[in-house]
Write a protein that holds these residues in place. Structure first.
Motif, PDB file in Angstrom:
ATOM      1  N   PHE A 170       0.432  -1.217   0.391  1.00 28.43           N
ATOM      2  CA  PHE A 170      -0.255   0.217   0.301  1.00 28.43           C
ATOM      3  C   PHE A 170       0.662   1.523  -0.031  1.00 28.43           C
ATOM      4  N   THR A 171       2.029   1.387   0.489  1.00 30.62           N
ATOM      5  CA  THR A 171       2.217   2.291   0.689  1.00 30.62           C
ATOM      6  C   THR A 171       4.242   2.443   1.125  1.00 30.62           C
ATOM      7  N   GLY A 172       4.307   3.377   0.677  1.00 24.20           N
ATOM      8  CA  GLY A 172       6.292   3.057   0.265  1.00 24.20           C
ATOM      9  C   GLY A 172       7.422   3.896   2.016  1.00 24.20           C
ATOM     10  N   SER A 173       5.760   4.752   2.142  1.00 21.91           N
ATOM     11  CA  SER A 173       6.723   6.015   2.882  1.00 21.91           C
ATOM     12  C   SER A 173       6.201   5.403   4.249  1.00 21.91           C
ATOM     13  N   THR A 216       5.047  -0.607  -4.626  1.00 20.47           N
ATOM     14  CA  THR A 216       4.082  -0.814  -3.611  1.00 20.47           C
ATOM     15  C   THR A 216       2.869  -1.019  -4.530  1.00 20.47           C
ATOM     16  N   ILE A 217       2.648  -2.273  -4.460  1.00 22.87           N
ATOM     17  CA  ILE A 217       1.484  -2.498  -5.797  1.00 22.87           C
ATOM     18  C   ILE A 217       0.180  -1.456  -5.803  1.00 22.87           C
ATOM     19  N   PHE A 218      -0.619  -1.190  -5.031  1.00 17.01           N
ATOM     20  CA  PHE A 218      -1.303  -0.194  -5.151  1.00 17.01           C
ATOM     21  C   PHE A 218      -1.668   1.244  -5.680  1.00 17.01           C
ATOM     22  N   TYR A 219       0.020   1.558  -5.177  1.00 22.18           N
ATOM     23  CA  TYR A 219       0.350   2.808  -5.496  1.00 22.18           C
ATOM     24  C   TYR A 219       0.766   3.129  -6.145  1.00 22.18           C
ATOM     25  N   LYS A 258      -9.991  -2.819 -15.606  1.00 23.78           N
ATOM     26  CA  LYS A 258      -9.940  -4.124 -15.114  1.00 23.78           C
ATOM     27  C   LYS A 258      -9.035  -4.815 -14.674  1.00 23.78           C
ATOM     28  N   LEU A 259      -8.416  -5.326 -13.578  1.00 28.09           N
ATOM     29  CA  LEU A 259      -7.450  -5.327 -12.601  1.00 28.09           C
ATOM     30  C   LEU A 259      -7.869  -7.013 -12.466  1.00 28.09           C
ATOM     31  N   TYR A 260      -8.278  -7.682 -12.577  1.00 30.99           N
ATOM     32  CA  TYR A 260      -8.627  -9.279 -12.497  1.00 30.99           C
ATOM     33  C   TYR A 260      -7.542  -9.744 -11.836  1.00 30.99           C
ATOM     34  N   TYR A 261      -6.368  -9.706 -12.549  1.00 33.72           N
ATOM     35  CA  TYR A 261      -5.666 -10.500 -12.631  1.00 33.72           C
ATOM     36  C   TYR A 261      -4.746 -10.309 -11.736  1.00 33.72           C
ATOM     37  N   ALA A 262      -4.721  -9.434 -12.349  1.00 34.63           N
ATOM     38  CA  ALA A 262      -3.143  -7.931 -12.244  1.00 34.63           C
ATOM     39  C   ALA A 262      -2.506  -7.990 -10.461  1.00 34.63           C
ATOM     40  N   CYS A 267      -1.736 -11.573  -7.980  1.00 32.20           N
ATOM     41  CA  CYS A 267      -0.572 -12.141  -9.180  1.00 32.20           C
ATOM     42  C   CYS A 267       0.410 -11.528  -8.734  1.00 32.20           C
ATOM     43  N   ALA A 268      -0.039 -10.250  -8.298  1.00 24.38           N
ATOM     44  CA  ALA A 268       1.170  -9.153  -7.809  1.00 24.38           C
ATOM     45  C   ALA A 268       1.486  -9.348  -6.847  1.00 24.38           C
ATOM     46  N   LEU A 269       0.041  -9.273  -6.085  1.00 24.41           N
ATOM     47  CA  LEU A 269       0.326  -9.764  -4.676  1.00 24.41           C
ATOM     48  C   LEU A 269       0.952 -10.954  -3.801  1.00 24.41           C
ATOM     49  N   ALA A 270       0.682 -11.867  -4.983  1.00 28.09           N
ATOM     50  CA  ALA A 270       1.270 -12.969  -4.453  1.00 28.09           C
ATOM     51  C   ALA A 270       2.637 -12.880  -4.654  1.00 28.09           C
TER      52      ALA A 270
END
Length: 168
Positions: free
Chosen positions: A91-94, A126-129, A142-146, A149-152
């Motif tokens: 979620f966050t870098g800082s 920071t995937i979501f950022y 549409k980020l159904y798989y991205a 996969c990034a969280l895994a």
């Protein structure tokens, strides 16, 4: 040597622009204008992520999830002290750098947990950022798989980071 890299790049860029007969000042101003417009257009997305992270930390949800998932992370080889770092890093870098500083303060910079935290910070993103910033400017919605996969990949990176620190 590093003090000369930027000046050499700028001089090389100006020479290239001169050879190609490109007006460097106008091009620079046009690029700066585009950067300001981009910053203004993605600001609401970044503000949402920052507010969400602040609410997660202040409400204690991240600490609760860290305690809840500590046995699972321990089974995977991630020290329980790093659960909150692994949860907040996407979620966050800082915020995750603040947690990294807390780990260094609590355990010292040379212990196993600190080394694991350092490698986790270096091998994760920071995937979501990143998805917020980049995809706010594209038509991809549409980020159904991205994201899964990034969280895994982030969890797998944390597991491998701790395994490598254990071996080294």
């Amino acid at each position: 040597m590093s003090a000369y890299i930027l000046p050499v790049l700028f001089i090389g860029l100006f020479i290239y622009a001169y050879i190609k007969k490109i007006n460097t000042y106008d091009t620079f101003v046009k690029g700066a204008k585009g950067a300001i417009e981009l910053s203004v257009s993605i600001f609401p997305y970044i503000a949402c992520i920052m507010i969400a992270v602040a609410l997660l930390r202040v409400s204690g949800i991240t600490e609760f999830l860290a305690r809840l998932l500590a046995p699972v992370f321990s089974f995977l080889g991630i020290p329980p002290e790093l659960c909150e770092l692994v949860l907040l890093r996407p979620f966050t870098g800082s915020g995750s750098y603040a947690l990294l500083n807390d780990v260094y303060t609590a355990f010292g910079p040379d212990c196993y947990i600190s080394r694991c935290a350092s490698v986790i910070m270096g091998c994760s993103e920071t995937i979501f950022y990143v998805t917020t910033v980049y995809l706010s400017q594209t038509k991809v919605k549409k980020l159904y798989y991205a994201i899964p996969c990034a969280l895994a990949a982030s969890i797998l990176g944390a597991i491998i980071a701790c395994l490598l620190c254990c071996v080294m």
